[in-house]
Design a protein around this motif. Structure first.
Motif, PDB file in Angstrom:
ATOM      1  N   ASP A  75      21.179  47.681  56.333  1.00 26.50           N
ATOM      2  CA  ASP A  75      22.531  48.235  56.184  1.00 26.50           C
ATOM      3  C   ASP A  75      22.636  49.162  54.972  1.00 26.50           C
ATOM      4  OD1 ASP A  75      25.149  48.668  56.951  1.00 26.50           O
ATOM      5  OD2 ASP A  75      25.935  46.963  55.831  1.00 26.50           O
ATOM      6  N   ASN A  76      21.673  50.040  54.836  1.00 28.83           N
ATOM      7  CA  ASN A  76      21.661  50.994  53.727  1.00 28.83           C
ATOM      8  C   ASN A  76      22.968  51.790  53.652  1.00 28.83           C
ATOM      9  OD1 ASN A  76      20.025  52.797  51.730  1.00 28.83           O
ATOM     10  ND2 ASN A  76      20.759  54.253  53.261  1.00 28.83           N
ATOM     11  N   TRP A  77      23.410  52.337  54.778  1.00 28.73           N
ATOM     12  CA  TRP A  77      24.550  53.245  54.755  1.00 28.73           C
ATOM     13  C   TRP A  77      25.877  52.496  54.654  1.00 28.73           C
ATOM     14  CZ3 TRP A  77      20.096  53.658  57.418  1.00 28.73           C
ATOM     15  CH2 TRP A  77      19.271  54.729  57.058  1.00 28.73           C
ATOM     16  N   GLY A  78      25.952  51.328  55.255  1.00 29.88           N
ATOM     17  CA  GLY A  78      27.173  50.541  55.132  1.00 29.88           C
ATOM     18  C   GLY A  78      27.414  50.098  53.700  1.00 29.88           C
ATOM     19  N   ALA A  79      26.383  49.569  53.055  1.00 25.21           N
ATOM     20  CA  ALA A  79      26.520  49.099  51.677  1.00 25.21           C
ATOM     21  C   ALA A  79      26.805  50.246  50.728  1.00 25.21           C
ATOM     22  CB  ALA A  79      25.254  48.365  51.249  1.00 25.21           C
ATOM     23  N   MET A  80      26.117  51.365  50.922  1.00 28.66           N
ATOM     24  CA  MET A  80      26.302  52.490  50.007  1.00 28.66           C
ATOM     25  C   MET A  80      27.668  53.151  50.191  1.00 28.66           C
ATOM     26  SD  MET A  80      22.506  54.240  49.836  1.00 28.66           S
ATOM     27  CE  MET A  80      22.869  55.187  48.365  1.00 28.66           C
ATOM     28  N   LYS A  81      28.130  53.224  51.415  1.00 28.95           N
ATOM     29  CA  LYS A  81      29.406  53.899  51.686  1.00 28.95           C
ATOM     30  C   LYS A  81      30.602  53.088  51.224  1.00 28.95           C
ATOM     31  CE  LYS A  81      32.225  55.630  55.536  1.00 28.95           C
ATOM     32  NZ  LYS A  81      32.251  55.892  57.005  1.00 28.95           N
ATOM     33  N   THR A  82      30.583  51.784  51.454  1.00 33.03           N
ATOM     34  CA  THR A  82      31.775  50.966  51.206  1.00 33.03           C
ATOM     35  C   THR A  82      31.858  50.432  49.783  1.00 33.03           C
ATOM     36  OG1 THR A  82      30.654  48.967  52.015  1.00 33.03           O
ATOM     37  CG2 THR A  82      31.906  50.272  53.619  1.00 33.03           C
ATOM     38  N   ARG A  83      30.708  50.278  49.105  1.00 35.30           N
ATOM     39  CA  ARG A  83      30.749  49.651  47.785  1.00 35.30           C
ATOM     40  C   ARG A  83      29.949  50.430  46.736  1.00 35.30           C
ATOM     41  NH1 ARG A  83      29.175  45.882  51.243  1.00 35.30           N
ATOM     42  NH2 ARG A  83      27.101  45.658  50.325  1.00 35.30           N
ATOM     43  N   LEU A  84      28.666  50.581  46.968  1.00 38.23           N
ATOM     44  CA  LEU A  84      27.774  51.006  45.901  1.00 38.23           C
ATOM     45  C   LEU A  84      28.072  52.404  45.384  1.00 38.23           C
ATOM     46  CD1 LEU A  84      24.390  49.527  47.214  1.00 38.23           C
ATOM     47  CD2 LEU A  84      26.114  48.482  45.722  1.00 38.23           C
ATOM     48  N   LEU A  85      28.103  53.390  46.258  1.00 35.21           N
ATOM     49  CA  LEU A  85      28.336  54.755  45.793  1.00 35.21           C
ATOM     50  C   LEU A  85      29.745  54.953  45.241  1.00 35.21           C
ATOM     51  CD1 LEU A  85      26.353  56.889  48.402  1.00 35.21           C
ATOM     52  CD2 LEU A  85      25.689  56.294  46.065  1.00 35.21           C
ATOM     53  N   PRO A  86      30.807  54.470  45.910  1.00 35.03           N
ATOM     54  CA  PRO A  86      32.146  54.636  45.316  1.00 35.03           C
ATOM     55  C   PRO A  86      32.285  53.974  43.954  1.00 35.03           C
ATOM     56  CG  PRO A  86      32.331  54.102  47.639  1.00 35.03           C
ATOM     57  CD  PRO A  86      30.890  53.919  47.274  1.00 35.03           C
ATOM     58  N   TRP A  87      31.749  52.761  43.789  1.00 37.95           N
ATOM     59  CA  TRP A  87      31.846  52.071  42.502  1.00 37.95           C
ATOM     60  C   TRP A  87      31.066  52.827  41.426  1.00 37.95           C
ATOM     61  CZ3 TRP A  87      30.915  46.209  43.985  1.00 37.95           C
ATOM     62  CH2 TRP A  87      32.013  45.758  44.733  1.00 37.95           C
ATOM     63  N   LEU A  88      29.867  53.279  41.771  1.00 37.44           N
ATOM     64  CA  LEU A  88      29.056  54.016  40.803  1.00 37.44           C
ATOM     65  C   LEU A  88      29.704  55.343  40.453  1.00 37.44           C
ATOM     66  CD1 LEU A  88      26.306  54.028  39.252  1.00 37.44           C
ATOM     67  CD2 LEU A  88      25.423  55.385  41.169  1.00 37.44           C
ATOM     68  N   ASP A  89      30.194  56.038  41.451  1.00 36.32           N
ATOM     69  CA  ASP A  89      30.847  57.334  41.261  1.00 36.32           C
ATOM     70  C   ASP A  89      31.993  57.224  40.265  1.00 36.32           C
ATOM     71  OD1 ASP A  89      31.264  60.110  41.966  1.00 36.32           O
ATOM     72  OD2 ASP A  89      32.995  59.461  43.146  1.00 36.32           O
ATOM     73  N   GLN A  90      32.848  56.233  40.464  1.00 29.91           N
ATOM     74  CA  GLN A  90      33.994  56.056  39.579  1.00 29.91           C
ATOM     75  C   GLN A  90      33.559  55.637  38.181  1.00 29.91           C
ATOM     76  OE1 GLN A  90      36.996  53.418  41.131  1.00 29.91           O
ATOM     77  NE2 GLN A  90      38.380  53.761  39.414  1.00 29.91           N
ATOM     78  N   ALA A  91      32.595  54.722  38.098  1.00 29.38           N
ATOM     79  CA  ALA A  91      32.221  54.145  36.803  1.00 29.38           C
ATOM     80  C   ALA A  91      31.513  55.145  35.901  1.00 29.38           C
ATOM     81  CB  ALA A  91      31.354  52.909  37.014  1.00 29.38           C
ATOM     82  N   ILE A  92      30.512  55.874  36.421  1.00 28.76           N
ATOM     83  CA  ILE A  92      29.757  56.758  35.535  1.00 28.76           C
ATOM     84  C   ILE A  92      30.572  57.989  35.141  1.00 28.76           C
ATOM     85  CG2 ILE A  92      27.499  55.945  36.287  1.00 28.76           C
ATOM     86  CD1 ILE A  92      27.204  58.488  37.950  1.00 28.76           C
ATOM     87  N   THR A  93      31.450  58.467  36.023  1.00 28.55           N
ATOM     88  CA  THR A  93      32.282  59.609  35.635  1.00 28.55           C
ATOM     89  C   THR A  93      33.351  59.175  34.641  1.00 28.55           C
ATOM     90  OG1 THR A  93      33.678  59.291  37.609  1.00 28.55           O
ATOM     91  CG2 THR A  93      31.864  60.882  37.760  1.00 28.55           C
ATOM     92  N   ALA A  94      33.875  57.960  34.784  1.00 28.51           N
ATOM     93  CA  ALA A  94      34.816  57.440  33.794  1.00 28.51           C
ATOM     94  C   ALA A  94      34.135  57.287  32.448  1.00 28.51           C
ATOM     95  CB  ALA A  94      35.391  56.103  34.255  1.00 28.51           C
ATOM     96  N   LEU A  95      32.889  56.794  32.458  1.00 32.31           N
ATOM     97  CA  LEU A  95      32.153  56.631  31.212  1.00 32.31           C
ATOM     98  C   LEU A  95      31.964  57.970  30.507  1.00 32.31           C
ATOM     99  CD1 LEU A  95      30.421  54.897  29.269  1.00 32.31           C
ATOM    100  CD2 LEU A  95      28.466  55.395  30.759  1.00 32.31           C
ATOM    101  N   ALA A  96      31.532  58.987  31.248  1.00 27.99           N
ATOM    102  CA  ALA A  96      31.311  60.295  30.632  1.00 27.99           C
ATOM    103  C   ALA A  96      32.614  60.870  30.087  1.00 27.99           C
ATOM    104  CB  ALA A  96      30.673  61.248  31.636  1.00 27.99           C
ATOM    105  N   ASP A  97      33.703  60.775  30.865  1.00 18.90           N
ATOM    106  CA  ASP A  97      35.002  61.258  30.400  1.00 18.90           C
ATOM    107  C   ASP A  97      35.458  60.512  29.150  1.00 18.90           C
ATOM    108  OD1 ASP A  97      35.411  63.224  32.311  1.00 18.90           O
ATOM    109  OD2 ASP A  97      36.501  61.916  33.690  1.00 18.90           O
ATOM    110  N   ASP A  98      35.300  59.191  29.179  1.00 18.66           N
ATOM    111  CA  ASP A  98      35.764  58.350  28.076  1.00 18.66           C
ATOM    112  C   ASP A  98      34.961  58.606  26.808  1.00 18.66           C
ATOM    113  OD1 ASP A  98      37.412  56.510  26.880  1.00 18.66           O
ATOM    114  OD2 ASP A  98      36.481  54.749  27.793  1.00 18.66           O
TER     115      ASP A  98
END
Length: 449
Positions: free
Chosen positions: A310-333
């Motif tokens: 379930d590579n695409w299910g896990a990445m689409k619903t949790r992993l990529l969205p969580w990472l996307d938000q977290a690392i961009t927030a970190l850089a902005d912060d």
């Protein structure tokens, strides 16, 4: 004295001789290697560990023109950097791409999780690598993690640990991932370990709390008594060093305050994401702000990115969205707090995933296997020249076709960023010298370097 290569789980998590004072990390030892011969610009490093290995083809190095059995289910989107595309499920990173350097030619030769993780966390090959995963567990024969080596090269006297690992150790059943502690430097150099989810409403660090019935004046009295005893020559020197550092930590409010996430505005906490990824990186920012030089943030539990199924299910619903938000927030912060120029951020797993899609026996949902031949990583802060793609893989994401960079090179870059020449000397418990890292710093990442 022989050292077991199979430490019990409790041994890795136990708090050691500082227990009487509520401590959860080890003090620096008396041995100090040669000091760095020049000062680095960077004050802190945040290593964002994508444990398990993120699929580069489904995130940062997509192959939309490859055959269906290679390209996967996701579509690429354009980023703020003309001509650069990444996955559609990383929209915030795409908008922020001018801040990041994307390296698409990371590569090494170890497809196993445990030795691959050791390379990522230490910048070195695992000494005495064994034949099976059950043998390749955390050992005092491991190379020291970055924080442990820094702790020997540049010990502190202010109660601030040289490293913090969060939000947990990498442990799965009988396996404790190697490369997470002081290795052959000994337990006095182990980084502080957080063992709770920062996203939990009950998150706290009792490490810094005084024992029940004890106030600061009583602690000061105990320290005064111990110092008088020490002056008489009694006691073991290493144990006295533990005691000294224990008192320093209790007296230092900076690190204790960093763990009080409830002091952050709700808006800031929401920006990072109310999940383990987001709150771990918020805590990482607070720790760097408190003066901790190296923070290792494990993004997920062990093998979270190990998407055989379930590579695409896990990445689409949790992993990529969580990472996307977290690392961009970190850089902005970090930028808002005035910390970005002084904080080098590395985002990488131990490897990538196979170009060819596969389905494990007995499974119905496909995924990708381990692939260390080529994969991708992100870098920002600390003088990194953003808005660039460095390196290139072939048309199916299987091999680098330009200069490749290894975890050893990442390690050398981390040390150099902190002002520690990679050829600095460290010494094991038998006083035998070793070069801290044999990789070459990735000078290509930086402006004016």
């Amino acid at each position: 004295m022989p050292i077991s290569s199979h430490p019990a789980r409790r041994e890795f998590l136990q708090i050691g001789v500082g227990a009487a004072l509520g401590l959860g990390f080890r003090a620096p030892g008396a041995v100090q290697a040669a000091a760095a011969n020049r000062a680095g610009k960077t004050q802190s490093v945040i290593l964002v560990n994508l444990t398990g290995g993120m699929s580069h083809i489904d995130s940062l190095d997509m192959k939309p023109d490859a055959p269906a059995e290679i390209r996967g289910e996701f579509k690429p989107v354009s980023t703020a950097v003309p001509g650069v595309q990444i996955c559609e499920h990383l929209p915030q990173l795409a908008a922020q791409m001018r801040r990041w350097a994307l390296v698409r030619s990371l590569s090494h030769g170890e497809n196993g999780h445990l030795p691959g993780t050791h390379r990522l966390l230490t910048g070195a090959t695992m000494p005495n690598q064994r034949q099976t995963d059950l043998d390749n567990v955390l050992s005092r024969r491991d190379w020291p993690c970055y924080a442990a080596a820094l702790n020997q090269i540049r010990p502190r006297q202010d109660g601030i640990p040289n490293g913090v690992t969060l939000p947990h150790a990498l442990i799965e059943g009988p396996l404790t991932w190697p490369g997470q502690h002081g290795g052959f430097l000994g337990p006095t150099h182990d980084p502080m370990l957080v063992t709770q989810d920062p996203n939990s409403p009950t998150f706290t660090m009792d490490t810094f709390a005084l024992p029940g019935g004890t106030d600061q004046s009583r602690v000061d009295g105990r320290r005064s008594l111990l110092e008088r005893l020490d002056s008489s020559g009694r006691g073991d020197a290493a144990f006295r060093e533990h005691q000294r550092h224990a008192f320093e930590l209790l007296a230092s409010g900076r690190v204790a305050g960093a763990f009080k996430l409830d002091r952050e505005p709700v808006k800031v906490r929401d920006r990072y994401g109310r999940n383990q990824f987001g709150q771990s990186l918020l805590l990482a920012r607070r720790l760097t702000q408190a003066g901790v030089p190296i923070v290792q943030a494990n993004m997920g539990i062990v093998q979270t990115w190990d998407t055989h199924v379930d590579n695409w299910g896990a990445m689409k619903t949790r992993l990529l969205p969580w990472l996307d938000q977290a690392i961009t927030a970190l850089a902005d912060d970090l930028d808002t707090q005035g910390l970005l120029d002084d904080t080098f951020v590395v985002v990488s797993g131990e490897f990538g995933r196979t170009p060819k899609i596969s389905t494990l026996p007995g499974e119905k949902i496909s995924g990708r296997d381990h692939w260390a031949h080529v994969y991708s990583g992100l870098f920002t802060g600390g003088g990194v020249a953003g808005g660039r793609v460095i390196g290139k893989s072939d048309r199916v994401g299987a091999q680098p076709v330009t200069t490749s960079y290894t975890p050893f090179d990442i390690g050398a870059t981390i040390y150099q960023a902190l002002g520690v020449p990679p050829d600095s000397e460290i010494r094991d418990s038998q006083n035998r010298p070793s070069q801290v890292c044999t990789g070459k710093p990735m000078d290509v990442l930086f402006q004016n370097r």
